[in-house]
Scaffold this motif. Structure first.
Motif, PDB file in Angstrom:
ATOM      1  N   LYS A  24      43.065  36.422  46.444  1.00  0.00           N
ATOM      2  CA  LYS A  24      42.810  35.467  45.359  1.00  0.00           C
ATOM      3  C   LYS A  24      41.500  34.719  45.593  1.00  0.00           C
ATOM      4  N   ILE A  25      41.266  34.360  46.842  1.00  0.00           N
ATOM      5  CA  ILE A  25      40.021  33.645  47.182  1.00  0.00           C
ATOM      6  C   ILE A  25      38.818  34.540  46.924  1.00  0.00           C
ATOM      7  N   LEU A  26      38.892  35.788  47.398  1.00  0.00           N
ATOM      8  CA  LEU A  26      37.777  36.715  47.191  1.00  0.00           C
ATOM      9  C   LEU A  26      37.567  37.008  45.713  1.00  0.00           C
ATOM     10  N   ASN A  27      38.650  37.122  44.951  1.00  0.00           N
ATOM     11  CA  ASN A  27      38.533  37.402  43.518  1.00  0.00           C
ATOM     12  C   ASN A  27      37.825  36.290  42.762  1.00  0.00           C
ATOM     13  N   SER A  28      37.833  35.096  43.322  1.00  0.00           N
ATOM     14  CA  SER A  28      37.170  33.964  42.657  1.00  0.00           C
ATOM     15  C   SER A  28      35.673  33.916  42.961  1.00  0.00           C
ATOM     16  N   ILE A  29      35.210  34.766  43.887  1.00  0.00           N
ATOM     17  CA  ILE A  29      33.786  34.752  44.280  1.00  0.00           C
ATOM     18  C   ILE A  29      33.064  35.857  43.535  1.00  0.00           C
ATOM     19  N   LEU A 285      34.580  42.970  47.343  1.00  0.00           N
ATOM     20  CA  LEU A 285      34.958  43.058  48.758  1.00  0.00           C
ATOM     21  C   LEU A 285      36.473  43.087  48.902  1.00  0.00           C
ATOM     22  N   GLY A 286      37.168  42.267  48.113  1.00  0.00           N
ATOM     23  CA  GLY A 286      38.630  42.261  48.152  1.00  0.00           C
ATOM     24  C   GLY A 286      39.198  43.606  47.745  1.00  0.00           C
ATOM     25  N   ASN A 287      38.638  44.204  46.689  1.00  0.00           N
ATOM     26  CA  ASN A 287      39.111  45.517  46.240  1.00  0.00           C
ATOM     27  C   ASN A 287      38.830  46.594  47.280  1.00  0.00           C
ATOM     28  N   LEU A 288      37.687  46.495  47.960  1.00  0.00           N
ATOM     29  CA  LEU A 288      37.389  47.458  49.031  1.00  0.00           C
ATOM     30  C   LEU A 288      38.408  47.338  50.161  1.00  0.00           C
ATOM     31  N   ALA A 289      38.730  46.112  50.540  1.00  0.00           N
ATOM     32  CA  ALA A 289      39.702  45.902  51.619  1.00  0.00           C
ATOM     33  C   ALA A 289      41.043  46.532  51.255  1.00  0.00           C
TER      34      ALA A 289
END
Length: 587
Positions: A24-29, A285-289
């Motif tokens: 959620k944090i990464l999705n907000s960036i 980056l979140g999706n890659l992880a």
């Protein structure tokens, strides 16, 4: 973020999984991210360096015992201290070689994920860079077993050149360094110390081959390298409470070395990119992880090509959705229906389309056949067509109501007596004059008037036939006059419709040109990114070739020649594509 959160954790079943809170944090960036990961043996002070990069004294867990504190991969997202348009993502990893875990496979995956996700990869070790230290980096020699570049099953294996396109900058942080940085009586830099430690050793023994294998992997996969050495920060007693110590409590040399390390990371670390030179945002980056961890959970090897393909589908679908939503919102905000002219609506549409396309170009990537962009343009075309229909319907409704209002004001009783038709014509002409002089009728003004006149034509004929003051010949003349006037209305409506169609086609042509313009700009930007990436890889391979020659390994240098020539051809092809080669544009 006030404190770090776990990004990738180990489940009770021993599997890796991505933490939803971190996602959620990464999705907000939505900004590009500079991703710095750190790996190394457990209890070597990795977390301290990451806290300093975050500008904090505490955050990532520190410890003073022999137990490993960090489990999995922890993440801390902070504003980049030097670049307003980027975010800094810090990844602190579980210590390698934890005796309590004794899980070599988990260590390999943690190491591989840190490489895959970062743009700067920090390897943290203690003491010196000797042969034992290099050999302890056996994780590097096993990277090709845990990472694939291409998905093709037919390939014989990924080459070092392919890994070079996306592997991060390598920084070796040597802690508690006690040696003097000298060689042959001359002072040397930490970088010189690292490069000297990575020189190949001549010989064919099993030990030499194994030792050189680790060195070659570091040199091949991480051609951009940097080294920092750190004195011991404080006495053993103070180290137990290092998270409570200020810089004044630490050794001055260590404080300066830490400042130099942080300065390099802040100023030199590039934003995270993937194959093709595409910049990675926090959301990407979140999706890659998730993609990489899912591959590991399903017993597969994370594949960059598959990850990029999956990421492009996610990002491009979201880009279409967000860009279309922006277009609809802007069109709704900037135009109040109904408009006086079609040009007024089409001018607003031009601006909304431009901003929507700009967002799409910024948000999307690897839309190689422009299928997503074509989809966006189709959504926009349908929305604009619907807006035009709504505009016409509101104008029609407004004009019909206005004409009816004017009609209701007529004295209808005065028409049904001798001389009534002449009175009717005078009042009807007055309605037309008043109607045409009234502003704000919109794009259907003439069409509404034509319909109105057709509807009142029978009324006029009835009044004409009832008027006893007119002779038969005069009635025929009036009928002809009414017919001619109706034909004139029809001609005017036809002219307006032709004008409307021409304006609509012009708007479509402007939309096509804007779409083509932004597509060409995007393709040129991507071409430059690929050229820069290929040139960087070429320079690195040529540098490695020269190093091998200087170290006396001419045979190894000759085996690189085919790779270098292939890279030169790629660079030349990238340059030529910028010279006016054929491109695909949307029709």
């Amino acid at each position: 973020m006030e404190k770090p959160v776990c990004l990738i954790e180990n489940t009770s079943a021993g599997e890796l999984q991505v933490n939803q809170e971190a996602l959620k944090i990464l999705n907000s960036i939505r900004q590009p991210v500079v991703v710095v990961s750190i790996v190394g043996m457990y209890r070597t002070g990795k977390s301290y360096l990451m806290n300093r990069l975050a500008g904090k004294q505490t955050g990532f867990s520190l410890g003073s015992t022999i137990q490993s504190e960090t489990k999995g991969i922890w993440m801390w997202c902070v504003p980049h201290p030097c670049r307003d348009d980027q975010a800094l993502v810090l990844l602190d990893t579980e210590g390698l070689g934890d005796v309590e875990k004794g899980d070599q496979a988990n260590d390999n995956w943690i190491f591989s994920l840190a490489v895959l996700l970062s743009s700067t990869f920090v390897y943290n070790s203690m003491g010196t860079i000797n042969n034992e230290a290099v050999m302890s980096l056996h994780y590097v020699t096993e990277l090709t077993e845990h990472i694939k570049v291409k998905s093709s099953e037919a390939q014989e294996g990924d080459t070092a050149d392919e890994f070079l396109h996306f592997f991060p900058t390598f920084v070796w942080a040597v802690r508690d360094f006690t040696l003097e940085l000298t060689m042959g009586g001359q002072a040397i830099t930490a970088n010189h110390y690292l490069e000297n430690s990575l020189k190949l050793v001549k010989g064919n023994s099993r030990h030499v081959v194994s030792s050189n294998g680790a060195r070659e992997c570091i040199r091949n996969y991480f051609p951009t390298r940097k080294c920092f050495v750190f004195d011991q920060p404080a006495s053993k007693e103070k180290l137990r409470i290092i998270d409570k110590l200020t810089d004044a409590d630490l050794e001055p040399a260590f404080v300066q070395q830490t400042l130099d390390f942080c300065s390099y990371i802040f100023k030199q670390s590039r934003e995270k990119t993937i194959t093709g030179g595409y910049t990675v945002t926090g959301q990407m980056l979140g999706n890659l992880a998730v993609t990489y961890v899912d591959a590991i959970r399903h017993g597969s090897v994370p594949c960059l090509e598959n990850a990029v393909e999956a990421l492009s589908q996610i990002e491009n679908s979201a880009a279409v959705e967000e860009s279309f939503a922006l277009y609809k919102r802007l069109l709704g905000e900037r135009v109040k229906l109904h408009t006086e002219t079609q040009e007024e609506l089409s001018t607003v549409q031009d601006g909304c389309l431009k901003e929507a396309l700009q967002l799409f170009m910024k948000r999307s990537f690897k839309d190689e056949d422009q299928s997503y962009q074509k989809g966006l343009m189709e959504h926009i075309r349908k929305e604009y067509d619907e807006k035009c229909r709504d505009n016409a319907a509101l104008s029609q409704s407004h004009c019909t109501a206005l004409l009816q209002q004017l009609w209701n004001k007529l004295d209808h009783n005065s028409f049904m007596r001798p001389g009534g038709y002449e009175n009717y014509r005078v009042q009807l002409d007055s309605i037309i004059q008043t109607y045409r002089a009234t502003p704000g009728k919109g794009v259907q003004a003439e069409q509404a008037l034509e319909i109105f006149m057709k509807e009142k034509n029978d009324v006029g004929l009835s009044i004409l036939n009832a008027d006893r003051n007119l002779s038969e010949q005069e009635r025929k003349l009036q009928e002809e006059k009414a017919r001619v006037e109706m034909e004139r209305f029809k001609a005017e409506v036809a002219r307006r419709e032709q004008e409307h169609t021409a304006n609509f086609l012009k708007a479509a042509e402007r939309a096509h040109r804007e779409n083509e313009k932004q597509l060409m700009q995007r393709m040129e930007k991507e071409r430059r990114a690929v050229l820069e990436q290929n040139q960087r890889v070429l320079n690195q391979r040529m540098q490695e070739q020269r190093a091998l020659i200087s170290e006396g390994f001419e045979q190894k240098s000759r085996t690189m020649e085919a790779q270098i020539q292939s890279l030169k051809q790629e660079v030349a092809a990238s340059r030529n594509r910028g010279g006016g080669g054929s491109t695909c544009v949307l029709q």
